[in-house]
Design a protein around this motif. Structure first.
Motif, PDB file in Angstrom:
ATOM      1  N   LYS A  12     112.132  14.138  -1.360  1.00 59.73           N
ATOM      2  CA  LYS A  12     111.233  13.042  -1.735  1.00 59.73           C
ATOM      3  C   LYS A  12     111.175  12.061  -0.574  1.00 59.73           C
ATOM      4  O   LYS A  12     112.034  12.067   0.300  1.00 59.73           O
ATOM      5  CB  LYS A  12     111.753  12.325  -2.993  1.00 59.73           C
ATOM      6  N   SER A  13     110.161  11.191  -0.620  1.00 63.79           N
ATOM      7  CA  SER A  13     110.074  10.242   0.476  1.00 63.79           C
ATOM      8  C   SER A  13     111.000   9.061   0.227  1.00 63.79           C
ATOM      9  O   SER A  13     111.373   8.767  -0.906  1.00 63.79           O
ATOM     10  CB  SER A  13     108.648   9.742   0.629  1.00 63.79           C
ATOM     11  N   ASN A  14     111.362   8.399   1.323  1.00 62.84           N
ATOM     12  CA  ASN A  14     112.200   7.206   1.215  1.00 62.84           C
ATOM     13  C   ASN A  14     111.572   6.192   0.278  1.00 62.84           C
ATOM     14  O   ASN A  14     112.220   5.546  -0.514  1.00 62.84           O
ATOM     15  CB  ASN A  14     112.362   6.562   2.591  1.00 62.84           C
ATOM     16  N   ARG A  15     110.269   6.099   0.407  1.00 61.62           N
ATOM     17  CA  ARG A  15     109.564   5.090  -0.375  1.00 61.62           C
ATOM     18  C   ARG A  15     109.768   5.328  -1.880  1.00 61.62           C
ATOM     19  O   ARG A  15     110.015   4.423  -2.645  1.00 61.62           O
ATOM     20  CB  ARG A  15     108.074   5.171  -0.054  1.00 61.62           C
ATOM     21  N   GLU A  16     109.687   6.613  -2.259  1.00 66.11           N
ATOM     22  CA  GLU A  16     109.865   6.907  -3.675  1.00 66.11           C
ATOM     23  C   GLU A  16     111.250   6.511  -4.147  1.00 66.11           C
ATOM     24  O   GLU A  16     111.422   5.915  -5.211  1.00 66.11           O
ATOM     25  CB  GLU A  16     109.657   8.400  -3.920  1.00 66.11           C
ATOM     26  N   LEU A  17     112.230   6.833  -3.313  1.00 72.76           N
ATOM     27  CA  LEU A  17     113.599   6.503  -3.696  1.00 72.76           C
ATOM     28  C   LEU A  17     113.791   5.002  -3.774  1.00 72.76           C
ATOM     29  O   LEU A  17     114.395   4.472  -4.711  1.00 72.76           O
ATOM     30  CB  LEU A  17     114.575   7.106  -2.680  1.00 72.76           C
ATOM     31  N   ALA A  29     117.347  -0.581   1.773  1.00 78.68           N
ATOM     32  CA  ALA A  29     116.533  -0.123   2.893  1.00 78.68           C
ATOM     33  C   ALA A  29     116.801   1.372   3.079  1.00 78.68           C
ATOM     34  O   ALA A  29     117.796   1.885   2.571  1.00 78.68           O
ATOM     35  CB  ALA A  29     116.912  -0.883   4.150  1.00 78.68           C
ATOM     36  N   PRO A  30     115.927   2.063   3.806  1.00 75.17           N
ATOM     37  CA  PRO A  30     116.116   3.511   3.942  1.00 75.17           C
ATOM     38  C   PRO A  30     117.470   3.901   4.524  1.00 75.17           C
ATOM     39  O   PRO A  30     117.994   4.962   4.223  1.00 75.17           O
ATOM     40  CB  PRO A  30     114.999   3.916   4.907  1.00 75.17           C
ATOM     41  N   MET A  31     118.029   3.045   5.383  1.00 69.85           N
ATOM     42  CA  MET A  31     119.299   3.409   5.970  1.00 69.85           C
ATOM     43  C   MET A  31     120.480   2.870   5.151  1.00 69.85           C
ATOM     44  O   MET A  31     121.627   2.992   5.546  1.00 69.85           O
ATOM     45  CB  MET A  31     119.386   2.885   7.416  1.00 69.85           C
ATOM     46  N   SER A  32     120.181   2.220   4.023  1.00 74.02           N
ATOM     47  CA  SER A  32     121.264   1.726   3.176  1.00 74.02           C
ATOM     48  C   SER A  32     122.001   2.895   2.542  1.00 74.02           C
ATOM     49  O   SER A  32     121.422   3.954   2.325  1.00 74.02           O
ATOM     50  CB  SER A  32     120.722   0.862   2.030  1.00 74.02           C
ATOM     51  N   ASP A  64     106.824   9.516 -17.393  1.00 67.93           N
ATOM     52  CA  ASP A  64     107.551   9.701 -16.127  1.00 67.93           C
ATOM     53  C   ASP A  64     106.681  10.411 -15.124  1.00 67.93           C
ATOM     54  O   ASP A  64     106.561  10.017 -13.983  1.00 67.93           O
ATOM     55  CB  ASP A  64     108.811  10.574 -16.355  1.00 67.93           C
ATOM     56  N   GLY A  65     106.086  11.496 -15.644  1.00 70.06           N
ATOM     57  CA  GLY A  65     105.248  12.315 -14.780  1.00 70.06           C
ATOM     58  C   GLY A  65     104.106  11.496 -14.212  1.00 70.06           C
ATOM     59  O   GLY A  65     103.811  11.556 -13.023  1.00 70.06           O
ATOM     60  N   ALA A  66     103.521  10.720 -15.093  1.00 69.98           N
ATOM     61  CA  ALA A  66     102.401   9.905 -14.656  1.00 69.98           C
ATOM     62  C   ALA A  66     102.844   8.920 -13.593  1.00 69.98           C
ATOM     63  O   ALA A  66     102.181   8.742 -12.576  1.00 69.98           O
ATOM     64  CB  ALA A  66     101.811   9.159 -15.836  1.00 69.98           C
ATOM     65  N   GLU A  67     104.024   8.341 -13.876  1.00 71.54           N
ATOM     66  CA  GLU A  67     104.553   7.361 -12.912  1.00 71.54           C
ATOM     67  C   GLU A  67     104.786   8.010 -11.565  1.00 71.54           C
ATOM     68  O   GLU A  67     104.423   7.493 -10.539  1.00 71.54           O
ATOM     69  CB  GLU A  67     105.889   6.826 -13.416  1.00 71.54           C
ATOM     70  N   ARG A  68     105.416   9.208 -11.681  1.00 70.11           N
ATOM     71  CA  ARG A  68     105.744   9.883 -10.440  1.00 70.11           C
ATOM     72  C   ARG A  68     104.463  10.300  -9.711  1.00 70.11           C
ATOM     73  O   ARG A  68     104.337  10.163  -8.524  1.00 70.11           O
ATOM     74  CB  ARG A  68     106.599  11.116 -10.728  1.00 70.11           C
ATOM     75  N   ALA A  69     103.533  10.812 -10.501  1.00 67.92           N
ATOM     76  CA  ALA A  69     102.282  11.221  -9.886  1.00 67.92           C
ATOM     77  C   ALA A  69     101.646  10.036  -9.189  1.00 67.92           C
ATOM     78  O   ALA A  69     101.137  10.145  -8.079  1.00 67.92           O
ATOM     79  CB  ALA A  69     101.337  11.773 -10.933  1.00 67.92           C
ATOM     80  N   GLU A  70     101.766   8.891  -9.886  1.00 65.86           N
ATOM     81  CA  GLU A  70     101.178   7.686  -9.311  1.00 65.86           C
ATOM     82  C   GLU A  70     101.885   7.357  -8.005  1.00 65.86           C
ATOM     83  O   GLU A  70     101.283   7.035  -6.989  1.00 65.86           O
ATOM     84  CB  GLU A  70     101.371   6.566 -10.307  1.00 65.86           C
ATOM     85  N   MET A  71     103.222   7.495  -8.119  1.00 66.46           N
ATOM     86  CA  MET A  71     104.045   7.170  -6.955  1.00 66.46           C
ATOM     87  C   MET A  71     103.710   8.090  -5.792  1.00 66.46           C
ATOM     88  O   MET A  71     103.681   7.724  -4.654  1.00 66.46           O
ATOM     89  CB  MET A  71     105.506   7.362  -7.353  1.00 66.46           C
TER      90      MET A  71
END
Ligand SMILES: Nc1nc2c(ncn2[C@@H]2O[C@H](COP(=O)(O)OP(=O)(O)OP(=O)(O)O)[C@@H](O)[C@H]2O)c(=O)[nH]1
Length: 910
Positions: A12-17, A29-32, A64-71
């Motif tokens: 997954k992308s950093n942004r999603e996480l 932050a991504p490096m956290s 959840d799916g919708a959220e994730r899809a949105e994400m």
């Protein structure tokens, strides 16, 4: 474990996480680093939901799916209404202004900015007010809007207001006592205040006071404090905070006591104010000397500062508002210099950082998106891969048409075959039979395509060399032809160009009808031709196959009608339809500059109806259809689907193969053409870049998930062709297929290159050379053309390319053994196994199996490897080390650890 690593692990992308963590109330932050629990939570969240779970809580799963899809931005793909083209030069940057309020949400930021604005305005409001009356209006410190400031942000978090106040006060005191410069800074405060009040001689110095400070209020926390909007700590400054509104303290009012009364909430304030020089030193604003002397005096009188000359207040340094980049949209490749520019960092910074890691780069080094992302992440910048928008494709993209609007259209047919097998004769024969059955006058001019009538139905023939019909015309992905008639002379059989034609037609996915010509000849042997065709998967219907084979004679016209019938039958099967009631869209078949008429283009209308007077664009050309001629040179007013017409009125000569579109307005047509001009070049570069080359076959396969390597083989003798073909075919395996799409004896021709270009194939020439045009076309089209003198070298090259193409095979390899000799527990880490390496070595990141007695109790990853307190890369036999295993703490003395690594191994040949 780092968020970045985790994101890679779960794909997954950093942004999603990060956004998931933010939802959990955790800013990172991504490096956290995340704790093991958090990591598990994330893994759980992002792992695909099983059906059981989704059944239990279907609505939640959907949500959840919708959220994730949105994400993830998953939305049904529809025509993009793009407003910009993303290219490296204009990759978007999402900027966050460093307002000293990092990480603030936009809303919060807006509030903060508003507060800052208010702050800036406040001194103005108070200009009229008398200090005494202003004082009671002052809000208590706690109710003030929180503005992070340069000072407060330097303070440790979590202090009480009083502690903070003291800290700030002591800092300010330190500033005040630390020398002339700091003294000067304090005095600047005084000026600023005076400007607010218009007191003192310096009221006019608005450039220094108002301007500088006013601006700063909104921008830099440090000064903003002085405007009395700060939180607890700032109140402590008394003189500073109260001054703008109330004219207290400092130089402005001299009234130390007033200042105290005004700010009134701290003894410290009083102290600060009273310790300031409170003589009205600056009445005569022009007398600098006086001022300086007074400065001395005041310092002396207060017995505080050493006697040092008054320093004219320096124009406060306007803190440059740094734009801090938090997110970047990056192209597939870019240079370090470009990345640095986007990140708003000096390139030298990046280069140094990389150098420290042992990686040598220069400003102009080109790096991949992945590398750029890795670099940017170190600066906590999130990256997104630039979405490539093919502008031309978008412009040409069509919405699906309503099936109800579709009506049958004539088939578009191309005639192909080996030299002298009778293509021209066949076309003539067809024309003659149909022309005679139509009006007299015949075909007066050649426009590259024409229509004939058979059984009152029209058939459109393209009179262009076969490969052009399939290559140039497929330029924009628009299939020009529906059916290919393959002419094979009954007395000659399948010849090289016959094979070439078959391959072209197959590559274009066009239905083939075979016309075995010259059956009138005594040595004609239809069965032999049928036999030969079988090798190319063209099996006659009467031989149990599905290929329509029509014996004909272009000379005697025997079988021509039957051929036309078969064409119509095939058209019926294919259900060729188009909507005639819409703006026309077609293909430029050929075009030239006519001395009298100007640019003329033969258009095959594919959809809609083209009218005289329509605004059209074709590639980089646009115009209004001034006149339209049909295939017999007669003026027509409109052209329906599958009709070839010659049009006049374009402003330039378009390229064959371009798509022509009719537009509602002249402007639209011009804009369309303009976009083509600007984008065409880039598109061409990208297209040619995308051409397959043996060198980067692996990269391309990876990028496109392509599992097929199309190859064209040309050799000096048939024996070599077969040998190369067979050896290459043997390289195929389950995952990658080597597909020799065309092979033949003789020089590599332009047609070979055209086919390679259209099919994205590699040409392998064995003991042959390309002719001049083929060579230049190959260069232009960026077709990978490889010439060999030894067969095994050719095979070797392809094999190597294929090995890269294959997904790597990993094999387990035991690297060492260790014995657990002591157990330590550490909070946050888990159980550390103090171990002794018996043989081999233990490496960081390796996998391990733990056995206790005969039982294997763990098989998983080694989470950490330490020598004493240091993380180490590896520990060799005979040394002790500390081992921590991923999610496993049930360790005991005496446990045996077997460390192993997964190593990539060469594939076995198929
Ligand atoms: N006997 C006989 N001769 C034919 C027939 N069709 C074509 N020919 C002859 O074959 C020769 C070649 O015919 P073309 O029609 O020029 O062949 P082509 O395939 O168009 O040739 P290129 O244009 O050079 O590729 C001519 O001399 C024709 O007269 C046929 O059905 N029977």
């Amino acid at each position: 474990m780092r968020i970045n690593d985790l994101s890679k692990e779960i794909g997954k992308s950093n942004r999603e996480l990060l956004s998931f963590l933010e939802k959990q109330g955790r800013k990172a932050a991504p490096m956290s680093n995340v704790t093991a629990e958090e990591a598990n939570l994330i893994r759980d969240y992002f792992k695909p939901k099983n059906t059981e779970a989704s059944r239990v809580d279907k609505s939640k799963a959907q949500q959840d799916g919708a959220e994730r899809a949105e994400m993830q931005g998953e939305q049904p793909k529809k025509k993009k209404k793009f407003t910009a083209v993303f290219r490296p030069e204009n990759a978007q940057q999402i900027r966050v202004k460093n307002s000293g309020n990092e990480g603030a949400k936009p809303q919060e930021k807006a509030v903060t900015e508003k507060a800052a604005e208010k702050t800036a305005e406040k001194p103005k409001e108070n200009v009229e007010k008398k200090p005494e009356t202003a004082a009671p209006q002052k809000k208590p410190a706690d109710s003030r809007p929180p503005i992070k400031t340069a000072v407060s942000s330097r303070l440790p978090q979590g202090r009480s207001a009083e502690e903070t106040r003291l800290a700030i006060q002591s800092r300010l005191n330190a500033l005040g006592n630390s020398g002339p410069r700091n003294g000067g800074q304090q005095r600047q405060g005084g000026y600023g205040n005076r400007n607010g009040q218009g007191n003192g001689g310096y009221g006019n110095r608005s450039g220094q006071g108002n301007g500088g400070y006013g601006n700063r209020n909104g921008q830099s926390g440090g000064y903003g404090n002085r405007n009395g909007q700060g939180s607890g700590p700032r109140t402590g400054q008394g003189g500073f905070s109260a001054r703008p509104g109330q004219g207290n303290g400092g130089y402005g009012n001299r009234g130390g006591s007033q200042g105290a009364a005004a700010s009134g909430d701290s003894a410290l304030v009083k102290k600060t104010v009273s310790s300031r020089p409170n003589k009205n030193n600056f009445k005569d604003k022009n007398d600098k000397r006086h001022k300086t002397e007074d400065g001395f005096k005041s310092g002396g009188r207060n017995g505080r500062a050493t006697r040092h000359p008054f320093i004219m207040p320096e124009k406060p340094k306007v803190e440059k508002v740094e734009e801090e980049i938090k997110e970047l949209i990056l192209p597939d490749t870019l240079t370090i210099g470009e990345l640095a520019k986007m990140m708003k960092r000096p390139a030298s910074d990046l280069i140094k950082k990389l150098f420290a890691k042992g990686e040598m780069y220069t400003m102009n080094s080109e790096i991949s998106y992945e590398k750029a992302e890795e670099i940017a992440l170190e600066y906590d910048i999130l990256c997104t891969r630039e979405e490539k928008v093919d502008v031309i494709e978008e412009l040409l993209r069509e919405e699906n048409e309503n099936p109800e609007d579709m009506v049958s259209r004539p088939p578009v047919v191309v005639v192909m075959g080996h030299v002298d097998h009778g293509k021209t004769s066949l076309l003539d024969a067809i024309r003659k039979t149909s022309v005679t059955s139509r009006e007299a006058g015949g075909i007066t001019q050649h426009i590259g395509a024409y229509q004939v009538k058979a059984h009152d139905r029209l058939i459109t023939f393209l009179d262009t060399p076969g490969h052009e019909a399939f290559t140039a015309m497929r330029m924009r992905g628009a299939e020009a032809t529906d059916i290919a008639v393959l002419v094979v002379a009954a007395d000659d059989g399948v010849m090289p160009q016959t094979i070439e034609a078959i391959n072209h037609a197959k590559a274009a996915n066009v239905e083939i009808i075979v016309a075995i010509n010259k059956i009138d000849k005594p040595d004609a042997n239809i069965d032999r031709v049928k036999q030969e065709l079988m090798q190319y998967e063209l099996v006659a219907e009467d031989w149990g196959g599905s290929t329509i084979i029509c014996p004909i004679s272009a000379k005697t016209h025997e079988g021509i009608d039957n051929l036309l019938d078969m064409i119509l039958l095939t058209a019926d099967v294919k259900e060729l339809k188009a909507n005639p009631n819409r703006n026309a869209r077609g293909l430029v078949i050929e075009a030239q500059l006519d001395k009298g008429k100007g640019p003329v283009a033969t258009i095959l209308v594919q959809k809609g109806t083209l009218h005289v007077g329509d605004y059209v664009a074709a590639g980089a050309c646009s115009g209004k259809v001034r006149a339209m001629l049909n295939d017999r040179g007669m003026r027509v007013k409109e052209a329906k689907p599958s009709t070839p017409v010659e049009i006049q009125g374009l402003n330039a000569v378009p390229n064959a193969g371009e798509i022509m579109v009719a537009m509602d307005t002249d402007k639209e047509a011009k804009d369309f053409a303009a976009t083509f001009i600007s984008e065409g070049k880039n598109k061409l570069i990208e297209e040619t870049k995308a051409k397959l080359s043996l060198d980067d076959v692996f990269g391309q396969i990876k990028a496109g998930e392509m599992k097929e390597l199309p190859i064209i083989v040309k050799a000096d003798v048939q024996g070599s062709v077969e040998a190369v073909k067979q050896s290459l075919s043997k390289l195929s395996n389950d995952e990658v297929q080597v597909k020799v799409i065309h092979s033949g004896v003789g020089t590599i021709s332009e047609s070979d290159v055209a086919l390679a270009s259209a099919s994205n194939a590699i040409i392998i020439g064995f003991n042959v050379r390309p002719d001049a045009t083929a060579k230049s076309t190959a260069e232009h089209e960026q077709v990978d053309l490889r010439l060999y003198k030894v067969i095994y070298q050719a095979i070797d090259d392809v094999e190597r390319a294929l090995n890269g193409m294959l997904a790597p095979v990993y094999e387990e390899r035991v690297i060492g053994h260790a014995e657990v000799r002591a157990i330590f527990k550490a909070s946050g880490v888990g159980t550390i196994a103090g171990s002794y390496v018996l043989d081999g070595k233990i490496q960081r990141g390796c996998k391990a199996r733990i056995t206790r007695g005969k039982d294997q109790i763990f098989d998983g990853e080694l989470a950490s490897l330490k020598r004493f307190k240091d993380d180490v890369k590896e520990v060799a036999a005979g040394y002790e080390c500390g081992l921590v295993f991923e999610k496993f703490n049930d360790l005991a003395e005496g446990d045996q650890v077997e460390a192993y690594a997964m190593v990539e191994v060469p594939r076995e040949k198929a």
